[in-house]
Design an enzyme around this catalytic site. Structure first.
Site, PDB file in Angstrom:
ATOM      1  N   CYS A 123       0.800  -1.220   0.000  1.00  0.00           N
ATOM      2  CA  CYS A 123       0.000   0.000   0.000  1.00  0.00           C
ATOM      3  C   CYS A 123       0.836   1.276   0.000  1.00  0.00           C
ATOM      4  O   CYS A 123       0.365   2.325  -0.386  1.00  0.00           O
ATOM      5  CB  CYS A 123      -0.980   0.002   1.161  1.00  0.00           C
ATOM      6  SG  CYS A 123      -0.212  -0.284   2.741  1.00  0.00           S
ATOM      7  N   ARG A 124       2.099   1.196   0.432  1.00  0.00           N
ATOM      8  CA  ARG A 124       2.879   2.438   0.462  1.00  0.00           C
ATOM      9  C   ARG A 124       4.021   2.457  -0.554  1.00  0.00           C
ATOM     10  O   ARG A 124       4.789   3.409  -0.629  1.00  0.00           O
ATOM     11  CB  ARG A 124       3.420   2.677   1.872  1.00  0.00           C
ATOM     12  CG  ARG A 124       2.325   2.907   2.893  1.00  0.00           C
ATOM     13  CD  ARG A 124       2.888   3.113   4.274  1.00  0.00           C
ATOM     14  NE  ARG A 124       3.855   4.190   4.320  1.00  0.00           N
ATOM     15  CZ  ARG A 124       3.534   5.474   4.443  1.00  0.00           C
ATOM     16  NH1 ARG A 124       2.288   5.825   4.519  1.00  0.00           N
ATOM     17  NH2 ARG A 124       4.470   6.393   4.488  1.00  0.00           N
TER      18      ARG A 124
END
Lengths: 318, 329
Positions: free
Chosen positions: B278-279
């Protein structure tokens, strides 16, 4: 062990190494495709000669793919799985007949010389299995069929490739070998013609040049013994060229370390003194069932409950 | 608790992924994401420069149509991992790579010298020896069959199955003088290790008892449009590690948060540990910006090389190949 006397050459038996993904894929196939059918299935395995541990033949989910693509630095082995429907069938099956049926397939590949076109046929294996899908237990027994041929006698000491004079030339020739043809190959080294050293495929074998050959193979054994597959290799060569009987044959087990150096590669000089006709398949005996963990003739069992049982999975995910 | 949330989120994201259209246009420069074509290009670059990596086709029934059939994901196998994370944590100074820390901040716990070694090598070696005894008594070290160590911990509720009943006599009748009796060297080492631990550090050398190996996979995550790292570990007997054992090799700041157990897009079977993507795009964007501020330009083909460098903070002890360099400025 390698003194100057005539020792029998011994081979390191295969050890099966099955990834959990193999069982997951088998369960999926059994439930969704095979169902009640217990027909045999072609599978593939692979082995590596790079920093080998033991003498492992690995099987994982890719074993069931239609086109096997062995991982890098690995070579493919040809296999079959006989997955039975009940534990009783698994137990009652005549193991010796199954072994000899599989062995005869190997012999016919050798005698028809299909091996020259696809040397990986020499690494035939099969699995007898029973998948207890309710208990998530898998019973399995690997076998690596091999004709029981007269023994090979070891001549002299086992030599390391790096101890040969001109070993750098050999290494150079071996480096030029394409990775996919490293499983079985010929290293041609002619001292007279200004040191010709080159690698060739098995199909180009010329029996009159045998004294210039090293019969090369990717050796997944970490021991001083060559891997089991050399046994089939030798049997094939002696069957294909009966004039090799009584001659000294040089086998080169190609072994890499982590850094892909081949200094650990070994050379065995062997002689088989008695002829043996493998075309008379009725007379040939086979060996090759894998021993279980206790070193006995028996199957192995693996419980996959923790990664397959929905109840367990739910429990573990909290 | 975090892992429950992750599981729920993971399932929801599977649906979302299904509905997400395949990214067609390159948005690498603006947002740090990749198209499948760019993933393949970056993968080819990685395979070319770091020869331990290779493309894999995965399970044929799980082939993703937006990627070439034989280039579904990247894999490197048998990567050594000589020590556990907790042995090195708090030994060295940590450097915060990013300012805004929060949960997902990237913490660099491990810095390599120019020659690829750590200055802390000696300290770690001492620690390793101290813990040898504990490690010896892993529950699954000798009992379980290869392969079933996915569970490892509790087999007590299984009814004992008598495998002796399956043994066949009569099959040993054939005398086969050409079979070697072999004992794996590794096992011999393991048995001899209490003595070895008492011996000098030199004798201990490279054959440190708990050399685990890892297989690393990089898949393309269609939802996040970034690469995604998967790890699967094996102990010194090549038995798969349990989840808990695997978390020992993950930086404690990331275990169960950044690193979660999810189902692999190309493999059948149990959930695998994965670095949550997600990052990734954010970090990649920051790196691109840093490079561009310095007047340089970052080619999309370098994506995976950079990616492997920054995920190293999550799995600092797994010594995979990320040796290619790139210029930050």
């Amino acid at each position: 062990m390698s003194s100057g006397s005539e020792d029998i050459l011994q081979f390191a038996p295969w050890e099966s190494f099955v990834s959990p993904t193999f069982w997951h894929k088998l369960a999926e196939l059994k439930l969704d495709y095979d169902r009640l059918s217990d027909a045999q299935r072609s599978i593939s395995g692979h082995y590596t000669n790079r920093k080998a541990t033991g003498c492992l033949l690995e099987a994982d989910y890719t074993s069931f793919n239609s086109t096997g693509q062995p991982p890098k630095f690995s070579h493919a082995a040809v296999g079959t799985i006989y997955n039975k429907n009940t534990i009783e069938e698994f137990k009652a099956l005549d193991k010796l007949t199954l072994l000899s049926n599989e062995g005869k397939k190997l012999l016919s590949d050798m005698c028809n010389d299909r091996v020259a076109g696809d040397p990986s046929l020499l690494t035939r294996f099969f699995v007898l299995s029973f998948a207890d899908l309710k208990c998530h237990s898998y019973y399995y027994w690997f076998a690596f069929p091999c004709p029981l041929t007269p023994t090979l006698k070891l001549q002299g000491a086992v030599t390391r490739l790096s101890d040969l004079t001109n070993s750098s030339k050999y290494a150079e020739a071996l480096q030029s070998l394409a990775p996919e043809s490293q499983n079985f190959f010929i290293l041609y080294a002619n001292g007279q013609q200004n040191e010709v050293v080159e690698t060739r495929s098995l199909s180009s074998l010329n029996e009159s040049e045998v004294e210039h050959y090293y019969f090369g193979f990717a050796d997944p054994s970490e021991y001083e013994h060559p891997a089991w597959l050399m046994r089939n290799y030798a049997a094939y060569l002696l069957q294909r060229f009966p004039c090799f009987v009584g001659k000294t044959l040089r086998f080169l087990g190609l072994r890499y370390n982590q850094q892909m150096q081949m200094d650990d590669s070994l050379i065995w000089n062997v002689v088989q003194s008695e002829a043996c006709d493998l075309t008379k398949t009725e007379d040939v005996k086979f060996v090759g069932w894998e021993l279980n963990k206790n070193g006995k003739m028996g199957p192995r069992m693996v419980c996959m409950r923790d990664s397959m049982d929905p109840a367990k999975l739910a429990e573990n995910s909290i | 608790m975090q892992s429950v949330l992750n599981t729920v989120k993971g399932t929801a994201l599977n649906v979302a992924e299904y509905l997400t259209p395949v990214l067609k246009e390159s948005k690498f420069r603006e947002t740090g994401v990749l198209t499948p074509e760019e993933f393949v290009a970056a993968g080819d670059h990685l395979v070319h420069h770091c020869p331990t990596w290779q493309w894999a086709a995965g399970d044929e029934t799980k082939t993703k149509p937006y990627l070439p059939k034989d280039k579904q994901f990247l894999i490197t196998r048998n990567v050594p991992c000589y020590r556990r994370c907790k042995q090195m944590e708090y030994v060295g100074e940590e450097t915060l790579v990013e300012e805004e820390s929060g949960d997902g901040g990237w913490v660099e716990t491990h810095q390599l010298n120019d020659d690829g070694t750590t200055q802390l090598e000696e300290k770690i070696c001492e620690l390793t020896m101290d813990e040898t005894k504990d490690e010896m008594h892993t529950p699954d070290s000798d009992k379980s069959a290869p392969g079933d160590a996915v569970d490892g911990e509790d087999e007590d509720d299984d009814e004992a199955i008598d495998m002796d009943a399956f043994e066949e006599s009569g099959m040993l009748d054939l005398v086969d003088p050409a079979v070697a009796t072999t004992t794996r060297k590794l096992e011999v080492e393991a048995k001899a290790s209490p003595a070895a631990a008492a011996a000098t550090t030199e004798a201990f050398g490279d054959s440190v008892l708990h050399t685990r190996t890892y297989d690393l996979h990089i898949s393309y995550d269609k939802y996040y449009q970034t690469p995604r790292l998967w790890v699967v570990g094996y102990d010194e007997q090549r038995k798969p590690l349990t989840v808990e054992q695997m978390y020992e090799d993950v930086s404690q700041d990331h275990a169960k948060k950044t690193v979660t157990m999810e189902s692999h897009p190309h493999l059948p079977g149990p959930n695998m540990a994965s670095v949550h993507p997600c990052r990734h795009a954010d970090i990649m964007k920051k790196i691109i910006q840093t490079v561009e501020e310095g007047g340089g330009q970052l080619g999309v083909h370098l994506y995976l090389i950079i990616f492997l460098k920054f995920v190293q903070t999550v799995i600092p002890t797994i010594e995979y190949d990320f040796t290619q360099n790139f210029n930050m400025s």
